[in-house]
Design a protein around this motif. Structure first.
Motif, PDB file in Angstrom:
ATOM      1  N   SER A   5     -26.121 -14.076  52.686  1.00 16.08           N
ATOM      2  CA  SER A   5     -25.948 -13.527  54.035  1.00 16.08           C
ATOM      3  C   SER A   5     -27.217 -13.632  54.874  1.00 16.08           C
ATOM      4  N   LEU A   6     -28.305 -14.110  54.302  1.00 10.99           N
ATOM      5  CA  LEU A   6     -29.549 -14.215  55.050  1.00 10.99           C
ATOM      6  C   LEU A   6     -29.532 -15.425  55.977  1.00 10.99           C
ATOM      7  N   LYS A   7     -30.122 -15.239  57.152  1.00  7.82           N
ATOM      8  CA  LYS A   7     -30.181 -16.307  58.148  1.00  7.82           C
ATOM      9  C   LYS A   7     -31.449 -17.120  57.917  1.00  7.82           C
ATOM     10  N   SER A   8     -31.285 -18.386  57.662  1.00  5.90           N
ATOM     11  CA  SER A   8     -32.460 -19.214  57.431  1.00  5.90           C
ATOM     12  C   SER A   8     -33.227 -19.376  58.744  1.00  5.90           C
TER      13      SER A   8
ATOM     14  N   ALA B 163     -27.497  -2.263  48.051  1.00  7.36           N
ATOM     15  CA  ALA B 163     -28.625  -3.008  48.595  1.00  7.36           C
ATOM     16  C   ALA B 163     -28.618  -2.920  50.110  1.00  7.36           C
ATOM     17  N   VAL B 164     -29.752  -3.290  50.696  1.00 10.60           N
ATOM     18  CA  VAL B 164     -29.865  -3.462  52.136  1.00 10.60           C
ATOM     19  C   VAL B 164     -30.267  -4.909  52.367  1.00 10.60           C
ATOM     20  N   VAL B 165     -29.537  -5.582  53.246  1.00  9.86           N
ATOM     21  CA  VAL B 165     -29.829  -6.981  53.570  1.00  9.86           C
ATOM     22  C   VAL B 165     -29.890  -7.111  55.082  1.00  9.86           C
ATOM     23  N   GLY B 166     -30.713  -8.013  55.560  1.00 16.24           N
ATOM     24  CA  GLY B 166     -30.764  -8.158  57.007  1.00 16.24           C
ATOM     25  C   GLY B 166     -31.646  -9.271  57.499  1.00 16.24           C
ATOM     26  N   ASN B 167     -31.538  -9.505  58.793  1.00 16.14           N
ATOM     27  CA  ASN B 167     -32.318 -10.517  59.498  1.00 16.14           C
ATOM     28  C   ASN B 167     -32.703  -9.970  60.861  1.00 16.14           C
ATOM     29  N   ILE B 168     -33.918 -10.275  61.283  1.00 18.56           N
ATOM     30  CA  ILE B 168     -34.373  -9.970  62.631  1.00 18.56           C
ATOM     31  C   ILE B 168     -34.942 -11.274  63.183  1.00 18.56           C
ATOM     32  N   ASP B 169     -34.591 -11.590  64.424  1.00 15.23           N
ATOM     33  CA  ASP B 169     -35.070 -12.829  65.022  1.00 15.23           C
ATOM     34  C   ASP B 169     -35.473 -12.578  66.463  1.00 15.23           C
ATOM     35  N   TYR B 170     -36.211 -13.514  67.030  1.00 15.97           N
ATOM     36  CA  TYR B 170     -36.664 -13.425  68.417  1.00 15.97           C
ATOM     37  C   TYR B 170     -36.405 -14.757  69.092  1.00 15.97           C
ATOM     38  N   GLU B 171     -35.620 -14.706  70.167  1.00 16.08           N
ATOM     39  CA  GLU B 171     -35.302 -15.916  70.902  1.00 16.08           C
ATOM     40  C   GLU B 171     -34.960 -15.528  72.336  1.00 16.08           C
TER      41      GLU B 171
END
Length: 195
Positions: free
Chosen positions: A49-52, A84-92
């Motif tokens: 589920s992680l964003k590459s 578990a905790v899974v996540g992604n943070i991005d900046y665009e």
């Protein structure tokens, strides 16, 4: 919770935090001598589920002392089935966006947690329109197997919140006081000397 906590700069762009034993595991992993998440079957399944390419990706388990029912009379949170905790943070495009999900097969507990957190959002929103706009950009949802937080926050909004916080801080801070001026000594006048 009575346990020592700390953090360590592991590399130029990597900071680890947790108990000393967790930090040592991360340091060992960075050295190439530790076990990584791919060796943990329970956590490995969440990697898909992680964003590459995201600025921040995270996967972690919850400590056993956190994985219980917390009830203080006003708020009840059941984290007993959290995996578990899974996540992604991005900046665009001048916007921070992301998704953080707690995996927990507890539909009732998940909905209860979302209701509690939404209550906190409402209370935070009472701090002013800028904060209300900020928390309204945080969306919480519950399903039978997870609690999900999605966010989309622009730089412009963060700047508005920062400016408002600075204004409020100045309003509650007492103005700097000037040093009281010391009375100047009057040199004796010639008339006073003659007496």
């Amino acid at each position: 919770h009575g346990k020592d906590q700390g953090f360590s700069f592991i590399g130029d762009n990597l900071i680890a935090g947790g108990t000393p034993s967790v930090l040592n595991q991360v340091i060992d992993l960075r050295k190439g001598t530790g076990k990584n998440i791919l060796d943990n079957a329970q956590m490995k399944k969440h990697l898909t589920s992680l964003k590459s390419g995201a600025i921040l990706s995270l996967v972690f388990g919850l400590p056993e002392d956190v994985k219980k029912v917390h009830d203080n009379g006003m708020f009840k949170m059941d984290l007993s089935k959290a995996e578990a905790v899974v996540g992604n943070i991005d900046y665009e495009n001048k916007t921070w966006s992301g998704e953080i999900k707690m995996i927990s097969n507890n539909e009732e507990g998940n909905q209860q947690l979302v209701n509690t957190l939404n209550g906190f959002k409402m209370m935070a929103g009472a701090a002013g329109p800028e904060v209300a706009e900020l928390v309204n950009n945080l969306t919480l949802t519950a399903t039978a197997d997870s609690v999900k937080l999605t966010l989309s926050i622009t730089e412009e909004l963060l700047e508005k919140v920062k400016t408002k916080m600075e204004e409020k801080a100045k309003a509650v801070m007492p103005p700097p006081t000037e040093e009281p001026q010391q009375p100047q000594e009057n040199p004796e006048t010639p008339e006073a000397q003659e007496e």
